[in-house]
Write an enzyme that holds these catalytic residues in place. Structure first.
Site, PDB file in Angstrom:
ATOM      1  N   LYS A 166     150.666  69.640  70.023  1.00 26.51           N
ATOM      2  CA  LYS A 166     150.931  70.875  70.786  1.00 26.51           C
ATOM      3  C   LYS A 166     151.319  70.593  72.240  1.00 26.51           C
ATOM      4  O   LYS A 166     152.037  71.367  72.848  1.00 26.51           O
ATOM      5  CB  LYS A 166     149.722  71.800  70.735  1.00 26.51           C
ATOM      6  CG  LYS A 166     149.493  72.394  69.355  1.00 26.51           C
ATOM      7  CD  LYS A 166     148.305  73.331  69.336  1.00 26.51           C
ATOM      8  CE  LYS A 166     148.085  73.830  67.917  1.00 26.51           C
ATOM      9  NZ  LYS A 166     147.087  74.908  67.859  1.00 26.51           N
TER      10      LYS A 166
ATOM     11  N   ALA B 173     137.249  69.903  72.760  1.00 25.41           N
ATOM     12  CA  ALA B 173     138.289  69.929  73.791  1.00 25.41           C
ATOM     13  C   ALA B 173     139.644  69.608  73.147  1.00 25.41           C
ATOM     14  O   ALA B 173     140.545  69.105  73.795  1.00 25.41           O
ATOM     15  CB  ALA B 173     137.955  68.934  74.894  1.00 25.41           C
ATOM     16  N   GLY B 174     139.771  69.902  71.856  1.00 27.71           N
ATOM     17  CA  GLY B 174     140.989  69.556  71.117  1.00 27.71           C
ATOM     18  C   GLY B 174     142.097  70.591  71.256  1.00 27.71           C
ATOM     19  O   GLY B 174     142.088  71.426  72.167  1.00 27.71           O
TER      20      GLY B 174
ATOM     21  N   VAL C  34     143.230  73.446  70.272  1.00 30.70           N
ATOM     22  CA  VAL C  34     143.285  74.896  70.446  1.00 30.70           C
ATOM     23  C   VAL C  34     142.496  75.357  71.679  1.00 30.70           C
ATOM     24  O   VAL C  34     142.609  76.502  72.111  1.00 30.70           O
ATOM     25  CB  VAL C  34     142.790  75.580  69.142  1.00 30.70           C
ATOM     26  CG1 VAL C  34     141.285  75.644  69.060  1.00 30.70           C
ATOM     27  CG2 VAL C  34     143.396  76.952  68.982  1.00 30.70           C
TER      28      VAL C  34
ATOM     29  N   ARG D 254     132.274  65.757  72.900  1.00 31.77           N
ATOM     30  CA  ARG D 254     131.719  64.426  72.625  1.00 31.77           C
ATOM     31  C   ARG D 254     132.317  63.395  73.575  1.00 31.77           C
ATOM     32  O   ARG D 254     131.638  62.606  74.192  1.00 31.77           O
ATOM     33  CB  ARG D 254     132.003  64.070  71.156  1.00 31.77           C
ATOM     34  CG  ARG D 254     131.496  62.739  70.727  1.00 31.77           C
ATOM     35  CD  ARG D 254     131.814  62.503  69.280  1.00 31.77           C
ATOM     36  NE  ARG D 254     133.254  62.522  69.025  1.00 31.77           N
ATOM     37  CZ  ARG D 254     133.818  62.324  67.849  1.00 31.77           C
ATOM     38  NH1 ARG D 254     133.055  62.108  66.791  1.00 31.77           N
ATOM     39  NH2 ARG D 254     135.136  62.356  67.695  1.00 31.77           N
ATOM     40  N   THR D 255     133.649  63.428  73.704  1.00 35.26           N
ATOM     41  CA  THR D 255     134.318  62.556  74.677  1.00 35.26           C
ATOM     42  C   THR D 255     134.448  63.368  75.968  1.00 35.26           C
ATOM     43  O   THR D 255     135.350  64.192  76.114  1.00 35.26           O
ATOM     44  CB  THR D 255     135.711  62.144  74.166  1.00 35.26           C
ATOM     45  OG1 THR D 255     135.571  61.675  72.820  1.00 35.26           O
ATOM     46  CG2 THR D 255     136.345  61.082  75.024  1.00 35.26           C
TER      47      THR D 255
ATOM     48  N   LEU E 290     135.368  62.883  78.948  1.00 33.88           N
ATOM     49  CA  LEU E 290     136.579  62.781  79.760  1.00 33.88           C
ATOM     50  C   LEU E 290     137.598  63.865  79.404  1.00 33.88           C
ATOM     51  O   LEU E 290     138.252  64.444  80.278  1.00 33.88           O
ATOM     52  CB  LEU E 290     137.198  61.381  79.599  1.00 33.88           C
ATOM     53  CG  LEU E 290     138.438  61.114  80.435  1.00 33.88           C
ATOM     54  CD1 LEU E 290     138.107  61.111  81.927  1.00 33.88           C
ATOM     55  CD2 LEU E 290     139.089  59.773  80.044  1.00 33.88           C
TER      56      LEU E 290
ATOM     57  N   VAL F 197     136.157  78.440  65.153  1.00 33.93           N
ATOM     58  CA  VAL F 197     137.606  78.408  64.928  1.00 33.93           C
ATOM     59  C   VAL F 197     137.912  78.100  63.455  1.00 33.93           C
ATOM     60  O   VAL F 197     138.931  78.514  62.907  1.00 33.93           O
ATOM     61  CB  VAL F 197     138.262  77.355  65.864  1.00 33.93           C
ATOM     62  CG1 VAL F 197     139.709  77.121  65.508  1.00 33.93           C
ATOM     63  CG2 VAL F 197     138.138  77.790  67.313  1.00 33.93           C
TER      64      VAL F 197
ATOM     65  N   GLY G 285     137.292  81.807  62.143  1.00 29.43           N
ATOM     66  CA  GLY G 285     138.623  81.732  62.733  1.00 29.43           C
ATOM     67  C   GLY G 285     139.756  82.310  61.894  1.00 29.43           C
ATOM     68  O   GLY G 285     140.933  82.136  62.237  1.00 29.43           O
TER      69      GLY G 285
HETATM   70  P1  ATR Z   1     142.539  66.649  68.676  1.00 28.56           P
HETATM   71  O1  ATR Z   1     141.297  66.139  69.383  1.00 28.56           O
HETATM   72  O2  ATR Z   1     143.408  65.555  68.139  1.00 28.56           O
HETATM   73  O3  ATR Z   1     143.282  67.693  69.436  1.00 28.56           O
HETATM   74  P2  ATR Z   1     141.229  68.659  67.130  1.00 28.56           P
HETATM   75  O4  ATR Z   1     140.958  68.740  65.644  1.00 28.56           O
HETATM   76  O5  ATR Z   1     141.879  69.792  67.776  1.00 28.56           O
HETATM   77  O6  ATR Z   1     142.013  67.316  67.331  1.00 28.56           O
HETATM   78  O7  ATR Z   1     139.894  68.394  67.905  1.00 28.56           O
HETATM   79  C1  ATR Z   1     138.825  67.802  67.360  1.00 28.56           C
HETATM   80  C2  ATR Z   1     137.626  68.130  68.251  1.00 28.56           C
HETATM   81  O8  ATR Z   1     136.440  67.950  67.489  1.00 28.56           O
HETATM   82  C3  ATR Z   1     137.512  67.211  69.452  1.00 28.56           C
HETATM   83  O9  ATR Z   1     136.967  67.930  70.522  1.00 28.56           O
HETATM   84  C4  ATR Z   1     136.540  66.147  68.936  1.00 28.56           C
HETATM   85  O10 ATR Z   1     135.815  65.487  69.925  1.00 28.56           O
HETATM   86  P3  ATR Z   1     136.400  64.142  70.608  1.00 28.56           P
HETATM   87  O11 ATR Z   1     137.330  64.598  71.684  1.00 28.56           O
HETATM   88  O12 ATR Z   1     135.214  63.438  71.134  1.00 28.56           O
HETATM   89  O13 ATR Z   1     137.093  63.372  69.514  1.00 28.56           O
HETATM   90  C5  ATR Z   1     135.617  66.996  68.131  1.00 28.56           C
HETATM   91  N1  ATR Z   1     134.887  66.238  67.106  1.00 28.56           N
HETATM   92  C6  ATR Z   1     135.398  65.699  65.991  1.00 28.56           C
HETATM   93  N2  ATR Z   1     134.423  65.096  65.268  1.00 28.56           N
HETATM   94  C7  ATR Z   1     133.267  65.268  65.969  1.00 28.56           C
HETATM   95  C8  ATR Z   1     131.902  64.883  65.768  1.00 28.56           C
HETATM   96  N3  ATR Z   1     131.518  64.211  64.677  1.00 28.56           N
HETATM   97  N4  ATR Z   1     130.998  65.231  66.685  1.00 28.56           N
HETATM   98  C9  ATR Z   1     131.366  65.930  67.786  1.00 28.56           C
HETATM   99  N5  ATR Z   1     132.643  66.330  68.037  1.00 28.56           N
HETATM  100  C10 ATR Z   1     133.568  66.006  67.152  1.00 28.56           C
END
Ligand code: ATR
Length: 274
Positions: free
Chosen positions: A68, A129-130, A132, A153-154, A156, A219, A242
Site C-alpha cells: 500500500k 502497525a501494519g 491498514v 510488537r516491533t 519502531l 479488523v 472487520g
Molecule cells: P505488514 O506488517 O506487512 O503491513 P499486516 O498484516 O498489515 O502486515 O500487519 C501485521 C501486524 O500484525 C503487524 O503489526 C505485526 O507486528 P510486527 O510489526 O511486529 O510484525 C503484527 N503481528 C503479526 N504477528 C504477530 C504476533 N504473533 N504477535 C504480535 N503482533 C503480531
C-alpha cells in the site's frame, strides 16, 4: 462488443483475498463486461504493474498488504486521503494519469458509523502497525478522538507511524506509543494485528481487569469472532469485526472505477461467510 475489462487485487500473500468475490458479484449485477482477479506480486513487479494500468491492459486495481505504501512512487497522482496516510489501496486511470485512492478510510468510517458508538473525545488503543493502521488513524482523527495509543510488537514501526502523523499535524499530536504487552486505560481497543486469523491464536493480553462498557473492534472478519472479540464480549463490552469495513472499502473502489454505487445486500454478506 466491448473488450472485457480486467481488474486485479495485488498483494503478497494474496490467496486469502475475498475481493474477487465481491467485485465479480457487482460486475455481473451491473452488467459490466469485466473480470476481477487476484495476483501475487513481488516488490520488483510493482513498476511494471502500474505501467499496465497506464497502457489500459489493466482497467483498475486494488493494492493490499504489503504494497500500500510501496506502490506510491510509481503512481502519478494521490488523493488527499492517500497523501495523508502514505497508503493507496485503489488505482484508477484518469485522463492518462494513474490516480491512487485510499478507500480503507471511508470503509472504516462507514462501518463505525453503523455501530452507533460515538468516538468523539475517546481514548483509542490500536494493536499493530501494519498496512491498514495509517488509514484507521486518519479516520479516528477525522472522527474527533482525544488520544490514539499505538502498540506494536516491533515498537519502531509504531514510532515511525507516530512521527509520520506528527509531521502532518504539527499543531496537535494526539498519538503516543505504548510498549507491546501493556494495557493502558482506553475506551476503544482495535486489533489491527494479524493475530487471530488462525482460529487458535491469542493476543497475550489480560483484559479481565478493565472496566466494562468498552468497544472492541477487530479488523479481522474471518473467523467472524477472534479470541480477542470473544474475550471482549465475555467481559461485557461492545464488539464489531472487520466485515463491514471490508465490504465498504471494496464498494468504494467499485464506485471509483465504474461510477456506480454497488448494492450491499444479504448475498454480499453471505459471499464473505465462507
Ligand atoms: P505488514 O506488517 O506487512 O503491513 P499486516 O498484516 O498489515 O502486515 O500487519 C501485521 C501486524 O500484525 C503487524 O503489526 C505485526 O507486528 P510486527 O510489526 O511486529 O510484525 C503484527 N503481528 C503479526 N504477528 C504477530 C504476533 N504473533 N504477535 C504480535 N503482533 C503480531
Amino acid at each position: 462488443m466491448n473488450k472485457i475489462k480486467k481488474f486485479l487485487v495485488i498483494g503478497n500473500p494474496i490467496n486469502h483475498s475475498l475481493s474477487p468475490e465481491l467485485q465479480n458479484y457487482w460486475l455481473k449485477k451491473n452488467n459490466i463486461n469485466g473480470i476481477y482477479d487476484k495476483q501475487r506480486l513481488e516488490f520488483d513487479d510493482l513498476k511494471d504493474f502500474v505501467l499496465k494500468i497506464k497502457s489500459k491492459e489493466i482497467a483498475g486495481a486494488n493494492i493490499t498488504v504489503p504494497f500500500k505504501k510501496e506502490i506510491i512512487p510509481f503512481i502519478d497522482k494521490l488523493t488527499p486521503e492517500s497523501e495523508g496516510t502514505d497508503s493507496v489501496n485503489t488505482i484508477l486511470l484518469n485522463k492518462g494519469e494513474t490516480v491512487g485512492y485510499n478507500t480503507d478510510i471511508i470503509g472504516f468510517e462507514k462501518a463505525i458509523k453503523e455501530t452507533n458508538y460515538n468516538f468523539v473525545k475517546k481514548k483509542v488503543l490500536i494493536l499493530g502497525a501494519g498496512g491498514v493502521v495509517p488509514s484507521i488513524i486518519f479516520a479516528l482523527q477525522r472522527m474527533g478522538v482525544k488520544h490514539i495509543m499505538l502498540s506494536n510488537r516491533t515498537k519502531l514501526k509504531a514510532e515511525e507511524l507516530k512521527d509520520y502523523y506528527k509531521k502532518k499535524n504539527s499543531n496537535e499530536n494526539i498519538i503516543t506509543v505504548v510498549d507491546w504487552g501493556e494495557l493502558p486505560n482506553f475506551d476503544v481497543i482495535i486489533n489491527a494485528t494479524s493475530v487471530g486469523l488462525k482460529r487458535d491464536q491469542t493476543l497475550n493480553l489480560d483484559f479481565s481487569k478493565i472496566e466494562k462498557g468498552k468497544f472492541f473492534y477487530d479488523v479481522i472478519y474471518n473467523p467472524k469472532e477472534t479470541n480477542f472479540l470473544k474475550a471482549g464480549k465475555q467481559l461485557g463490552n461492545q464488539t464489531e469485526n472487520g466485515k463491514k469495513m471490508f465490504i465498504y472499502q471494496s464498494a468504494e473502489s467499485f464506485r471509483i472505477w465504474h461510477k456506480i454505487k454497488p448494492e450491499i445486500n444479504e448475498e454480499i454478506n453471505k459471499l464473505l461467510d465462507q
